[in-house]
Design a protein around this motif. Sequence first.
Motif, PDB file in Angstrom:
ATOM      1  N   SER A  12       0.823  -1.207   0.000  1.00 18.22           N
ATOM      2  CA  SER A  12       0.000   0.000   0.000  1.00 18.22           C
ATOM      3  C   SER A  12       0.860   1.262   0.000  1.00 18.22           C
ATOM      4  O   SER A  12       0.519   2.256  -0.662  1.00 18.22           O
ATOM      5  CB  SER A  12      -0.934   0.001   1.209  1.00 18.22           C
ATOM      6  OG  SER A  12      -0.186  -0.071   2.423  1.00 18.22           O
ATOM      7  N   LEU A  13       1.981   1.224   0.714  1.00 17.80           N
ATOM      8  CA  LEU A  13       2.855   2.388   0.747  1.00 17.80           C
ATOM      9  C   LEU A  13       3.595   2.551  -0.583  1.00 17.80           C
ATOM     10  O   LEU A  13       3.737   3.669  -1.090  1.00 17.80           O
ATOM     11  CB  LEU A  13       3.854   2.251   1.902  1.00 17.80           C
ATOM     12  CG  LEU A  13       4.794   3.452   2.116  1.00 17.80           C
ATOM     13  CD1 LEU A  13       3.990   4.735   2.307  1.00 17.80           C
ATOM     14  CD2 LEU A  13       5.702   3.209   3.336  1.00 17.80           C
ATOM     15  N   TYR A  15       2.442   1.613  -3.389  1.00 21.51           N
ATOM     16  CA  TYR A  15       1.404   2.088  -4.312  1.00 21.51           C
ATOM     17  C   TYR A  15       1.240   3.605  -4.207  1.00 21.51           C
ATOM     18  O   TYR A  15       1.158   4.308  -5.227  1.00 21.51           O
ATOM     19  CB  TYR A  15       0.093   1.378  -3.987  1.00 21.51           C
ATOM     20  CG  TYR A  15      -1.103   1.876  -4.749  1.00 21.51           C
ATOM     21  CD1 TYR A  15      -1.370   1.427  -6.046  1.00 21.51           C
ATOM     22  CD2 TYR A  15      -1.980   2.803  -4.184  1.00 21.51           C
ATOM     23  CE1 TYR A  15      -2.467   1.885  -6.750  1.00 21.51           C
ATOM     24  CE2 TYR A  15      -3.083   3.263  -4.879  1.00 21.51           C
ATOM     25  CZ  TYR A  15      -3.324   2.809  -6.159  1.00 21.51           C
ATOM     26  OH  TYR A  15      -4.408   3.271  -6.848  1.00 21.51           O
ATOM     27  N   GLN A  16       1.196   4.138  -2.975  1.00 21.46           N
ATOM     28  CA  GLN A  16       1.038   5.578  -2.795  1.00 21.46           C
ATOM     29  C   GLN A  16       2.235   6.336  -3.357  1.00 21.46           C
ATOM     30  O   GLN A  16       2.088   7.419  -3.931  1.00 21.46           O
ATOM     31  CB  GLN A  16       0.869   5.900  -1.298  1.00 21.46           C
ATOM     32  CG  GLN A  16      -0.442   5.410  -0.700  1.00 21.46           C
ATOM     33  CD  GLN A  16      -1.653   6.053  -1.362  1.00 21.46           C
ATOM     34  OE1 GLN A  16      -1.622   7.225  -1.752  1.00 21.46           O
ATOM     35  NE2 GLN A  16      -2.737   5.278  -1.487  1.00 21.46           N
ATOM     36  N   LEU A  19       1.966   6.449  -7.137  1.00 19.31           N
ATOM     37  CA  LEU A  19       0.961   7.372  -7.637  1.00 19.31           C
ATOM     38  C   LEU A  19       1.533   8.751  -7.931  1.00 19.31           C
ATOM     39  O   LEU A  19       1.012   9.489  -8.771  1.00 19.31           O
ATOM     40  CB  LEU A  19      -0.182   7.511  -6.624  1.00 19.31           C
ATOM     41  CG  LEU A  19      -1.246   6.415  -6.610  1.00 19.31           C
ATOM     42  CD1 LEU A  19      -2.256   6.684  -5.502  1.00 19.31           C
ATOM     43  CD2 LEU A  19      -1.958   6.328  -7.957  1.00 19.31           C
ATOM     44  N   SER A  20       2.598   9.107  -7.247  1.00 16.22           N
ATOM     45  CA  SER A  20       3.209  10.422  -7.447  1.00 16.22           C
ATOM     46  C   SER A  20       4.219  10.418  -8.583  1.00 16.22           C
ATOM     47  O   SER A  20       4.781  11.467  -8.904  1.00 16.22           O
ATOM     48  CB  SER A  20       3.890  10.890  -6.150  1.00 16.22           C
ATOM     49  OG  SER A  20       4.966  10.006  -5.812  1.00 16.22           O
TER      50      SER A  20
END
Length: 566
Positions: A12-13, A15-16, A19-20
Amino acid sequence: MDEGGTPLLPDSLVYQIFLSLGPADVLAAGLVCRQWQAVSRDEFLWREQFYRYYQVARDVPRHPAAMSWYEEFQRLYDTVPCVEVQTLREHTDQVLHLSFSHSGYQFASCSKDCTVKIWSNDLTISLLHSADMRPYNWSYTQFSQFNKDDSLLLASGVFLGPHNSSSGEIAVISLDSFALLSRVRNKPYDVFGCWLTETSLISGNLHRIGDITSCSVLWLNNAFQDVESENVNVVKRLFKIQNLNASTVRTVMVADCSRFDSPDLLLEAGDPATSPCRIFDLGSDNEEVVAGPAPAHAKEGLRHFLDRVLEGRAQPQLSERVLETKVAELLAQGHTKPPERSATGARSKYLIFTTGCLTYSPHQIGIKQILPHQMTTAGPVLGEGRGSDAFFDALDHVIDIHGHIIGMGLSPDNRYLYVNSRAWPNGAVVADPMQPPPIAEEIDLLVFDLKTMREVRRALRAHRAYTPNDECFFIFLDVSRDFVASGAEDRHGYIWDRHYNICLARLRHEDVVNSVVFSPQEQELLLTASDDATIKAWRSPRTVRILQAPRPRPRTFFSWLASQRR
């Protein structure tokens, strides 16, 4: 990951963080380890990348044929023909038009240098033949089209007649011997002409009736006119169409209705029809918008009204020109009756052309159904499709664009008509047919479904143009399975995606781009023609990589034999 293979960061981290990043950085990061590789292929990640990178509205769904967001991003990024691979400089003046053969093996070009050139489309494009039309008193060539079996080429141009008068002419060229088979007059020259069958072509003629009133006659011509019997027709009149307010029939094309039953997925899965066609009622000053067939009493009401006017029992409250215009609009009212079939099951075709009823500027699209028995020069010649009291042929459908039409093209399935137009101001009134309203600099790309006769999708604001009404010229556009391409006055060709309505590429020239054409067999190849006297070939990044990839050297027979003995 640590040395034991356990991820140091949860998915999840990662993935975040991804996203940037931009698309290229995400792919590069995916090469670091297995965990990052898995996250870099996440569907939600690529959905966000897609909408952000291409600036697509969030309510637009994914292409129905796409298997994943990653593959869809890759399609738009890697399969658009935007890499220049070859420039052809054999023409000596402005190149006006390009057309591909149906097989994709050849294409033709027309130019202000008064030649029609036929090219071989291989990995490296080469010139096969150049036909000089100046010995036939042509000023320049402007349009070409291959017949269905690629055995004949139709080429049209501007013909210089007596006293320097200009008209048009169509020439038919054999693609086996490059011999000139026949020539047909074509007036005005921007009718262009087109094939109806493999051996029959459509041309036009214009007859003046009054100062601003004329009659356009569309003819069906046999490509082979050296017949032995005088009882065999080589030409036959198709339609006789009235023109009001200095308008004329221009830019004819044919849509094959038999292909409507297998439409493209792109627009079928998109927005529903949003703009029903306009039907004009002579008995009212309002425009009645209907979605179905025209009322049966409309023409009868017109006949009674005109009878009363002629007998002096009714005084029209309209000027003569406005009355003529409304009569023409009513006679040309549309309906959505499906294309007819013959007894043998053959489907009819649609004849499509630009026209108008208010001014000489082309602002309407006329559609007339051609029935199977009309697709031959055999049989009766005059007036076979009209009633005994009709002098002109009524159109089956009229699409009012409310602006100057500067380009048209059909989708590969012939179902969707794409139109480039420059809009008139809202509420514009044409008081003088010789002074049309000012036109917008912005060019709108409109799409019409020829099966339902409705506008589909929202109008796409494409690019800009700057010429006024009286200098506006036709710029050809083309449609492939996934893309739409058009030339422009700003020295660029443009490519849009049909599903997402987004611009994907700008193709640079040194002058106005007049024509663009996709290979019918390979939409990752596009040709552009310009006033800079060049033709450019563009391929997709994917195709260029494949063509430039090093290939293993072929092994000789002796080296292969030696390896087998070891």
